[in-house]
Design a protein around this motif. Structure first.
Motif, PDB file in Angstrom:
ATOM      1  N   SER A   1      38.220  68.911  68.306  1.00 23.60           N
ATOM      2  CA  SER A   1      38.916  68.830  67.135  1.00 23.60           C
ATOM      3  C   SER A   1      39.151  67.381  66.337  1.00 23.60           C
ATOM      4  N   ASN A   2      39.705  67.658  65.467  1.00 24.55           N
ATOM      5  CA  ASN A   2      39.998  66.146  64.584  1.00 24.55           C
ATOM      6  C   ASN A   2      40.544  65.186  65.418  1.00 24.55           C
TER       7      ASN A   2
ATOM      8  N   ARG B   1      31.467  70.249  61.822  1.00 24.08           N
ATOM      9  CA  ARG B   1      32.963  69.968  61.446  1.00 24.08           C
ATOM     10  C   ARG B   1      33.666  70.343  62.671  1.00 24.08           C
TER      11      ARG B   1
ATOM     12  N   THR C   1      40.219  72.059  63.627  1.00 23.02           N
ATOM     13  CA  THR C   1      41.451  71.410  63.000  1.00 23.02           C
ATOM     14  C   THR C   1      42.735  71.614  64.250  1.00 23.02           C
TER      15      THR C   1
END
Length: 538
Positions: free
Chosen positions: A354-355, A379, A382
């Motif tokens: 995750s971020n 990506r 989140t």
């Protein structure tokens, strides 16, 4: 679509091929030329050997160490780059052979260096290769599942017998054009010492292994195996040499030629780097705890997943560990299993991030070490939930080493029959009272007479005095003197009085005169300490 990440590569599955076997035995295929490691390093060439493409920049290897009855570890790293301070395979003294998947950047001459801490034989099998690309591609890209999925669990039926093959159906989990799967395979309650091999569905059993087991053991291994299709079913197979229950948790897959062209899911290998070692701050994971670590740039913003090695050491008991994107929902899957206390064991994982990084959940207690070897473009997920709240550690079992400086007391505290314990000059843990860290009233008793005894100076205690308790699992509890009482010798009265303050307390009990001096068996002096702090000594 973005510009391709510098150093990016795509994955190509290979039929399992043995590159190295240092064991001295008749009938080995010619050309290995390796000798047993004796606390030294060997160099194993990967790129350009046999069916392995010569332009490989990183490899997926199964590295097996054949132990010599000692604690040991192996580190696999790019040839010529020097030991990076990371590890890939760990042994206890009781392990005979241990295998682990290794994702590693290739170094000088398309080779890897393997360092053994102690004398050890090494076997290296290649399962796949990463080849460089400067443009987006269709095939060879890793796609992480949003949540890992348990695709197989044989525990609902009979244990797969020795020599049996269990097929893993991945329909609905990976697309039909996937060419390889990334999964964690766990063997449970092995019927005898043996091994498990993963291989494409519809193909023959290979002369290689993915996982080595001792009798009764539960052990996990990461696999990155080529897929096959039979009768409309896409999947892979597991061969168990001596029989064991099998679990498969799928983390993601590798795209095939029919996939869209993209730059997402390309692999960027790095020199192995240690990003978490809980031994350094002496804060192990306890039962039900979670520890997260962040990732450096550009991984933290341009990666969907990382390839890493997870090691558990100084385990407290049987349990498992789960990696997942930090501050997301943890799934009912696992990445690493331990079989009991004091174990050191490692497993490879490709973990969605995750971020906020990667989190590791521990079912039981252990220190953990996380070494990252590369990352997959895309990506990060989140983070959307609050950090998990760790429960209090479980109470610590007796014996304890208790120290009360004001009394000049250092005493072992034991369970059992009271007279033999206190007559040897120790302290007796009053049966049925609480344990350190348990939140209740702990009561201990020791001798105190005119002639001496460990509690002879109990009357010197004053409010605010400190007592420390060391546990055998490496915790230190600190208690502070909060109250003093005089009672008769009735056990019910003593225990009721010792618990009067509430919360976690520890009370010293000894015989006394009414003036608090030694001694009269008709009365008891009770010194009650309240818990003020605890520390994990690692």
């Amino acid at each position: 679509m973005h510009a391709v990440e510098p150093g990016a590569s795509f994955f190509e599955s290979l039929a399992p091929q043995r590159l190295c076997d240092s064991r001295a035995r008749a009938g080995l295929p010619a050309g290995f030329g390796y000798v047993r490691l004796d606390a030294t390093t060997i160099r194993v060439t990967v790129a350009g050997v046999g069916a392995v493409p010569a332009d490989g920049v990183a490899a997926v290897l199964t590295v097996t160490g054949v132990n010599r009855g000692t604690e040991n570890w192996l580190s696999v790293f790019p040839a010529g780059g020097g030991f990076p301070g990371t590890s890939n395979v760990n042994f206890t003294a009781f392990d005979s052979a241990v295998a682990n998947l290794v994702t590693v950047k290739l170094g000088v001459g398309g080779a890897v260096d393997i360092l053994s801490y102690r004398d050890c034989d090494v076997i290296v099998d290649v399962a796949g290769i990463y080849r460089p690309t400067a443009v987006p591609v269709a095939a060879g890209r890793y796609q992480a599942l949003d949540n890992a999925v348990r695709a197989l669990d044989t525990r609902g039926g009979g244990t797969p017998a020795p020599g049996s093959v269990v097929n893993v159906n991945l329909n609905g989990i990976v697309p039909a054009n996937a060419v390889a799967v990334v999964a964690n395979v766990t063997a449970v309650d092995a019927l005898a010492s043996g091994y498990v091999s993963a291989f494409p569905l519809g193909t023959g059993i290979p002369d290689t292994s993915s996982l080595n087991l001792a009798q009764g053991e539960t052990r996990a291994v990461g696999v990155m195996t080529k897929l096959g299709t039979v009768g409309g079913v896409i999947g892979f197979s597991l061969f168990t040499y001596e029989g064991a229950h099998l679990l498969v948790d799928v983390a993601g897959y590798v795209t095939g030629a029919g996939s869209a062209v993209s730059d997402e899911g390309l692999f960027v290998p790095i020199t192995p780097v240690r990003l978490l070692d809980t031994r350094l701050d002496k804060k192990r994971l306890w039962n039900g705890w979670t520890r997260a670590f962040t990732l450096p740039a550009p991984i933290n913003t341009r990666a969907q997943a990382v390839a890493m090695n997870l090691t558990a050491t100084r385990s407290g008991g049987w349990g498992y560990f789960t990696l997942y994107p930090a501050q997301t929902i943890r799934g009912s899957v696992s990445n690493l299993n331990v079989n009991g206390p004091g174990q050191t064991i490692a497993n490879h994982a490709i973990c969605r991030i995750s971020n906020l990084g990667v989190a590791c959940y521990s079912y039981d207690s252990a220190h953990i070490i996380c070494d990252v070897t590369g990352w997959y473009t895309g990506r990060p997920a989140t983070a959307f939930v609050a950090p998990p709240i760790d429960p209090p550690p479980p109470s610590a079992e007796v014996p304890y080493l208790m120290s009360v400086p004001r009394m000049g007391l250092t005493s072992w505290v034991y369970d059992g029959a009271p007279d033999p314990i206190v007559n040897r000059g120790n302290s007796w843990h009053w049966s049925g009272t609480a344990l350190a860290g348990g939140g209740g009233s702990i009561v201990v008793f020791g001798h105190r007479t005119e002639a001496g005894g460990p509690y002879r100076n109990q009357h010197f205690l004053r409010g605010g005095d400190l007592m420390s308790v060391l546990t055998t699992d490496g915790r230190r509890y600190t208690y502070q003197m909060a109250a003093e009482y005089l009672t008769g010798n009735n056990p019910s009265e003593i225990l009721w009085t010792a618990s009067a303050l509430g919360g976690e307390t520890m009370s010293l009990v000894s015989c006394t005169q009414l003036n608090r001096l030694p001694t009269n068996k008709a009365f008891r002096l009770i010194s009650t300490f309240r818990l003020v702090d605890w520390e994990d000594l690692g």
